[in-house]
Scaffold this active site. Structure first.
Site, PDB file in Angstrom:
ATOM      1  N   LYS A 205      12.230  -3.551  -4.014  1.00 51.69           N
ATOM      2  CA  LYS A 205      11.130  -4.164  -3.248  1.00 51.69           C
ATOM      3  C   LYS A 205      10.004  -4.422  -4.256  1.00 51.69           C
ATOM      4  O   LYS A 205       9.195  -3.549  -4.565  1.00 51.69           O
ATOM      5  CB  LYS A 205      10.674  -3.190  -2.159  1.00 51.69           C
ATOM      6  CG  LYS A 205      10.066  -3.816  -0.921  1.00 51.69           C
ATOM      7  CD  LYS A 205       8.851  -4.657  -1.156  1.00 51.69           C
ATOM      8  CE  LYS A 205       7.564  -3.896  -1.268  1.00 51.69           C
ATOM      9  NZ  LYS A 205       6.424  -4.764  -1.684  1.00 51.69           N
ATOM     10  N   GLY A 258       3.013   2.766  -8.409  1.00 53.29           N
ATOM     11  CA  GLY A 258       1.891   2.058  -7.806  1.00 53.29           C
ATOM     12  C   GLY A 258       0.672   2.957  -7.766  1.00 53.29           C
ATOM     13  O   GLY A 258       0.578   3.929  -8.533  1.00 53.29           O
ATOM     14  N   THR A 260      -2.131   5.696  -6.694  1.00 56.50           N
ATOM     15  CA  THR A 260      -2.049   7.080  -6.222  1.00 56.50           C
ATOM     16  C   THR A 260      -2.202   7.138  -4.703  1.00 56.50           C
ATOM     17  O   THR A 260      -1.464   7.867  -4.024  1.00 56.50           O
ATOM     18  CB  THR A 260      -3.116   7.944  -6.928  1.00 56.50           C
ATOM     19  OG1 THR A 260      -2.761   8.017  -8.320  1.00 56.50           O
ATOM     20  CG2 THR A 260      -3.172   9.350  -6.364  1.00 56.50           C
ATOM     21  N   GLY A 263       1.000   6.241  -3.163  1.00 58.81           N
ATOM     22  CA  GLY A 263       1.945   7.338  -3.389  1.00 58.81           C
ATOM     23  C   GLY A 263       1.726   8.470  -2.401  1.00 58.81           C
ATOM     24  O   GLY A 263       2.687   9.061  -1.888  1.00 58.81           O
ATOM     25  N   GLU A 280       5.332   7.376  -9.845  1.00 59.88           N
ATOM     26  CA  GLU A 280       4.574   7.036 -11.059  1.00 59.88           C
ATOM     27  C   GLU A 280       3.278   6.396 -10.574  1.00 59.88           C
ATOM     28  O   GLU A 280       3.303   5.276 -10.048  1.00 59.88           O
ATOM     29  CB  GLU A 280       5.343   6.018 -11.913  1.00 59.88           C
ATOM     30  CG  GLU A 280       6.676   6.498 -12.421  1.00 59.88           C
ATOM     31  CD  GLU A 280       6.555   7.397 -13.627  1.00 59.88           C
ATOM     32  OE1 GLU A 280       5.427   7.655 -14.092  1.00 59.88           O
ATOM     33  OE2 GLU A 280       7.601   7.865 -14.103  1.00 59.88           O
ATOM     34  N   CYS A 314      -1.003   1.236 -16.370  1.00 59.10           N
ATOM     35  CA  CYS A 314      -1.275   2.551 -15.772  1.00 59.10           C
ATOM     36  C   CYS A 314      -1.758   3.540 -16.818  1.00 59.10           C
ATOM     37  O   CYS A 314      -2.571   4.400 -16.527  1.00 59.10           O
ATOM     38  CB  CYS A 314      -0.019   3.060 -15.088  1.00 59.10           C
ATOM     39  SG  CYS A 314       1.409   2.988 -16.180  1.00 59.10           S
ATOM     40  N   GLU A 414      -9.889   4.685 -11.452  1.00 58.46           N
ATOM     41  CA  GLU A 414      -9.029   3.742 -12.177  1.00 58.46           C
ATOM     42  C   GLU A 414      -9.494   2.315 -11.876  1.00 58.46           C
ATOM     43  O   GLU A 414      -9.488   1.894 -10.718  1.00 58.46           O
ATOM     44  CB  GLU A 414      -7.573   3.919 -11.731  1.00 58.46           C
ATOM     45  CG  GLU A 414      -6.631   3.041 -12.530  1.00 58.46           C
ATOM     46  CD  GLU A 414      -5.186   3.136 -12.070  1.00 58.46           C
ATOM     47  OE1 GLU A 414      -4.954   3.141 -10.837  1.00 58.46           O
ATOM     48  OE2 GLU A 414      -4.305   3.188 -12.929  1.00 58.46           O
TER      49      GLU A 414
HETATM   50  P1  NAD Z   1       0.300  -0.585  -4.941  1.00 56.49           P
HETATM   51  O1  NAD Z   1       0.384   0.883  -4.676  1.00 56.49           O
HETATM   52  O2  NAD Z   1      -0.679  -1.368  -4.159  1.00 56.49           O
HETATM   53  O3  NAD Z   1       1.710  -1.284  -4.691  1.00 56.49           O
HETATM   54  C1  NAD Z   1       2.881  -0.883  -5.379  1.00 56.49           C
HETATM   55  C2  NAD Z   1       4.092  -1.239  -4.544  1.00 56.49           C
HETATM   56  O4  NAD Z   1       4.058  -0.479  -3.335  1.00 56.49           O
HETATM   57  C3  NAD Z   1       4.143  -2.715  -4.106  1.00 56.49           C
HETATM   58  O5  NAD Z   1       5.485  -3.163  -4.116  1.00 56.49           O
HETATM   59  C4  NAD Z   1       3.599  -2.652  -2.699  1.00 56.49           C
HETATM   60  O6  NAD Z   1       4.043  -3.731  -1.894  1.00 56.49           O
HETATM   61  C5  NAD Z   1       4.170  -1.339  -2.239  1.00 56.49           C
HETATM   62  N1  NAD Z   1       3.431  -0.715  -1.130  1.00 56.49           N
HETATM   63  C6  NAD Z   1       2.107  -0.848  -0.840  1.00 56.49           C
HETATM   64  N2  NAD Z   1       1.813  -0.135   0.266  1.00 56.49           N
HETATM   65  C7  NAD Z   1       2.961   0.462   0.666  1.00 56.49           C
HETATM   66  C8  NAD Z   1       3.303   1.334   1.733  1.00 56.49           C
HETATM   67  N3  NAD Z   1       2.394   1.729   2.622  1.00 56.49           N
HETATM   68  N4  NAD Z   1       4.583   1.745   1.826  1.00 56.49           N
HETATM   69  C9  NAD Z   1       5.517   1.362   0.938  1.00 56.49           C
HETATM   70  N5  NAD Z   1       5.253   0.532  -0.082  1.00 56.49           N
HETATM   71  C10 NAD Z   1       3.995   0.102  -0.232  1.00 56.49           C
HETATM   72  O7  NAD Z   1       0.069  -0.698  -6.512  1.00 56.49           O
HETATM   73  P2  NAD Z   1      -0.206  -2.039  -7.339  1.00 56.49           P
HETATM   74  O8  NAD Z   1      -1.611  -2.443  -7.036  1.00 56.49           O
HETATM   75  O9  NAD Z   1       0.917  -2.991  -7.135  1.00 56.49           O
HETATM   76  O10 NAD Z   1      -0.093  -1.495  -8.825  1.00 56.49           O
HETATM   77  C11 NAD Z   1      -1.169  -0.962  -9.520  1.00 56.49           C
HETATM   78  C12 NAD Z   1      -1.105   0.554  -9.513  1.00 56.49           C
HETATM   79  O11 NAD Z   1       0.132   0.992 -10.054  1.00 56.49           O
HETATM   80  C13 NAD Z   1      -2.172   1.196 -10.375  1.00 56.49           C
HETATM   81  O12 NAD Z   1      -2.726   2.298  -9.694  1.00 56.49           O
HETATM   82  C14 NAD Z   1      -1.398   1.664 -11.597  1.00 56.49           C
HETATM   83  O13 NAD Z   1      -1.959   2.746 -12.289  1.00 56.49           O
HETATM   84  C15 NAD Z   1      -0.087   2.005 -11.003  1.00 56.49           C
HETATM   85  N6  NAD Z   1       0.945   1.994 -12.030  1.00 56.49           N
HETATM   86  C16 NAD Z   1       1.483   3.185 -12.436  1.00 56.49           C
HETATM   87  C17 NAD Z   1       2.446   3.213 -13.431  1.00 56.49           C
HETATM   88  C18 NAD Z   1       3.047   4.514 -13.909  1.00 56.49           C
HETATM   89  O14 NAD Z   1       4.062   4.480 -14.582  1.00 56.49           O
HETATM   90  N7  NAD Z   1       2.467   5.641 -13.563  1.00 56.49           N
HETATM   91  C19 NAD Z   1       2.868   2.010 -14.000  1.00 56.49           C
HETATM   92  C20 NAD Z   1       2.294   0.815 -13.556  1.00 56.49           C
HETATM   93  C21 NAD Z   1       1.348   0.818 -12.553  1.00 56.49           C
END
Ligand code: NAD
Length: 511
Positions: A205, A258, A260, A263, A280, A314, A414
């Site tokens: 996804k 994604g 925190t 998560g 992550e 990230c 962040e």
């Molecule tokens: P996000 O949490 O908004 O979305 C990530 C994914 O989760 C997307 O596919 C989104 O559609 C999905 N999603 C959103 N809400 C959801 C829910 N309620 N249930 C299930 N899935 C859901 O994150 P983003 O804005 O796409 O990415 C940026 C974030 O990712 C930053 O906080 C960054 O630090 C983090 N990140 C972490 C790492 C790591 O390895 N730790 C790597 C890259 C990015």
């Protein structure tokens, strides 16, 4: 078959160095942009809904994407479950899975130019990064895990009595990989390759901001000969099909990257079915320049540590801790280098700073720039929109704040954009204390010429990765993941296989 129009500024060739093929000015990709890949078939979302995918450099719509919902999730889970339980995947020899993984890597490299192009028009990543770093790394991940497929094994256990005990390492089942928009295909590969390697089936996804490479990759997986249903692509919103995957009783594991806060929501919702999870999450990583560091190298590392991929990393070194004695020299160099990173067309191979990934992100980053000024940090450069070409696109000048205190908003939250906070310390003790004073723990770095200090500080930093005299170095063999609220579970390396296997004890009575 949908076509993706190339902006008129598309370069005549992809970024150097080789290998690179020509990128024509009008490109047509066999991207099934409006479809979902379920059970080996490209299908419309059952409700027939789509959403627009926008190029952040031009604000143009590049494709209409299928908006998968709960009923599409049911179909994808059923297909992945069937493929997991039945031949040929369930009985395929590990050596044959290895060959398939290797072939996927080869196909990624064969189509590296178009994958890099799709990545760049989707998330604004400079083509030099997507063509020379992201896409080759995707292939490397598949090559690396191709090697592991034949090496996942159990143990014999010396138990009491006349028994023979041993362990089997088995796949967990149906894995849902939920991925963000900053490294769309690369972070998907971090999950897909070890999951398939261990014999799981996968539903990817991708972020709704950046679904293009996931879809093209789906076609390549089919071309490689991976059996139907083993790999599925479900596009749609996080709250729609993302949450449906998290709650679904037919999904055995969620591999999530994604924010925190997302998560945390996923942890709560996954509790209903006691799903396996690896998370992550976000970061606010400290990059520490000690007084004895090579100042030139450290300043270069500080700049690439924060401005690589527009700061949408990230692990970005967003808090730069500089020893007071070298502060002025470091800041002068960092600011001079930041000023040279002029935002530009991400399809130009010379561009090193593209637009941030979307309008929301643009407003969020500029909001943090306002907060930094309001809290009294000294803006050294940037902090505002950059006008590129005709003035479209979500471009922001690389931004450096000096005189930041660790309790300011820009040092605690962040930002996920090209904004660096510079903080000062007087001794190693203070540097470590401030560096660890955060709810995150994804990565950190220390710059010093003293090998004892390097190892001492590395041990004291509470982070999943600590770089010494470098920043943002990744390798498929090196585990990556978070301490504290940056998540749990490790991706990459041998450790990732623990996330995609479970251990079964078998005990035989020999009497
Ligand atoms: P996000 O949490 O908004 O979305 C990530 C994914 O989760 C997307 O596919 C989104 O559609 C999905 N999603 C959103 N809400 C959801 C829910 N309620 N249930 C299930 N899935 C859901 O994150 P983003 O804005 O796409 O990415 C940026 C974030 O990712 C930053 O906080 C960054 O630090 C983090 N990140 C972490 C790492 C790591 O390895 N730790 C790597 C890259 C990015």
């Amino acid at each position: 078959m949908a076509s993706v129009p190339a902006p008129s500024s598309a370069p005549s060739s992809a970024a150097s160095p080789a290998p690179s093929a020509n990128v024509p000015t009008t490109m047509t990709f066999p991207v099934k942009a409006g479809r979902l890949l379920i059970g080996g078939r490209w299908v419309d979302a059952l409700a027939g809904k789509t959403f627009a995918d926008v190029n952040p450099a031009t604000e143009e719509i590049v494709a209409q994407i299928a908006a998968g919902e709960a009923e599409d999730t049911d179909a994808a889970v059923a297909a992945a479950r069937k493929a997991f339980e039945e031949k040929p995947w369930a009985t395929m020899a590990a050596a044959d899975r290895a060959k398939l993984l290797w072939k996927i890597g080869d196909l990624v490299m064969k189509h590296a130019d178009e994958l890099a192009y799709l990545e760049t028009i989707d998330c604004g990543k400079p083509i030099a990064e997507s063509r020379n770093i992201d896409i080759p790394m995707v292939a490397e991940i598949f090559y690396y895990y191709a090697g592991w497929a034949t090496k996942i094994s159990g143990d014999t256990i010396p138990v009491r009595g006349n028994f023979f005990a041993y362990t089997l390492r088995e796949p967990v089942g149906v894995v849902a990989a939920i991925t963000p928009w900053n490294f769309p295909l690369l972070l998907a590969a971090w999950k897909i390759a070890p999951a398939l390697c261990a014999g799981n089936t996968v539903i990817l996804k991708p972020s709704s901001n950046t679904p293009l490479t996931a879809l093209r990759f789906g076609e390549l997986v089919q071309e490689a000969g991976v059996p139907d249903g083993v790999f599925n692509v479900l596009t749609g919103s996080g709250r729609g099909c993302g949450m449906a995957l998290v709650r679904h009783p037919g999904v055995d594991k969620i591999a999530f990257t994604g924010e925190t806060s997302t998560g945390q929501m996923i942890m709560r919702e996954a509790a209903g079915t006691v799903k396996k999870l690896s998370l992550e999450l976000g970061g606010k990583s400290p990059n520490i320049i000690l007084a004895d560091a090579d100042v030139d190298a450290a300043a270069r590392g500080a700049v690439s540590g924060i401005f690589y991929n527009k700061g949408e990393v990230c692990a970005a070194g967003s808090r730069l801790f500089v020893a007071a004695s070298v502060h002025d020299a470091v800041v002068e160099q960092v600011v001079a280098r930041a000023k040279k990173m002029v935002p530009g067309d991400p399809l130009d191979p010379k561009t090193r700073m593209g637009p941030v990934a979307g309008k929301d992100q643009f407003e969020k980053v500029l909001g943090y720039c306002q907060a930094g000024k309001a809290e009294g940090a000294a803006l050294k450069t940037g902090g505002e929109r950059a006008v590129v070409g005709a003035g479209k696109g979500w471009f922001i000048h690389p931004t450096v704040f000096d005189g930041v205190k660790n309790d300011m908003k820009i040092a605690r939250e962040e930002i996920f954009g090209p904004v660096l906070s510079v903080l000062t310390f007087t001794d190693e003790e203070e540097a470590v204390r401030q560096a660890n004073d955060t709810c995150y723990g994804l990565a950190a770095a220390v710059w010093t010429k003293d090998v004892k200090k390097a190892h001492r500080v590395a041990r004291r930093l509470k982070a999943g990765t600590v770089w010494v005299n470098t920043y943002n170095y990744y390798d498929p063999a090196m585990p990556f993941g978070g301490y504290k609220q940056s998540g749990f579970g490790r991706e990459l390396g041998e450790h990732a296989l623990d996330q995609y296997t479970q251990v079964k004890s078998v005990c035989v009575d020999l009497s």
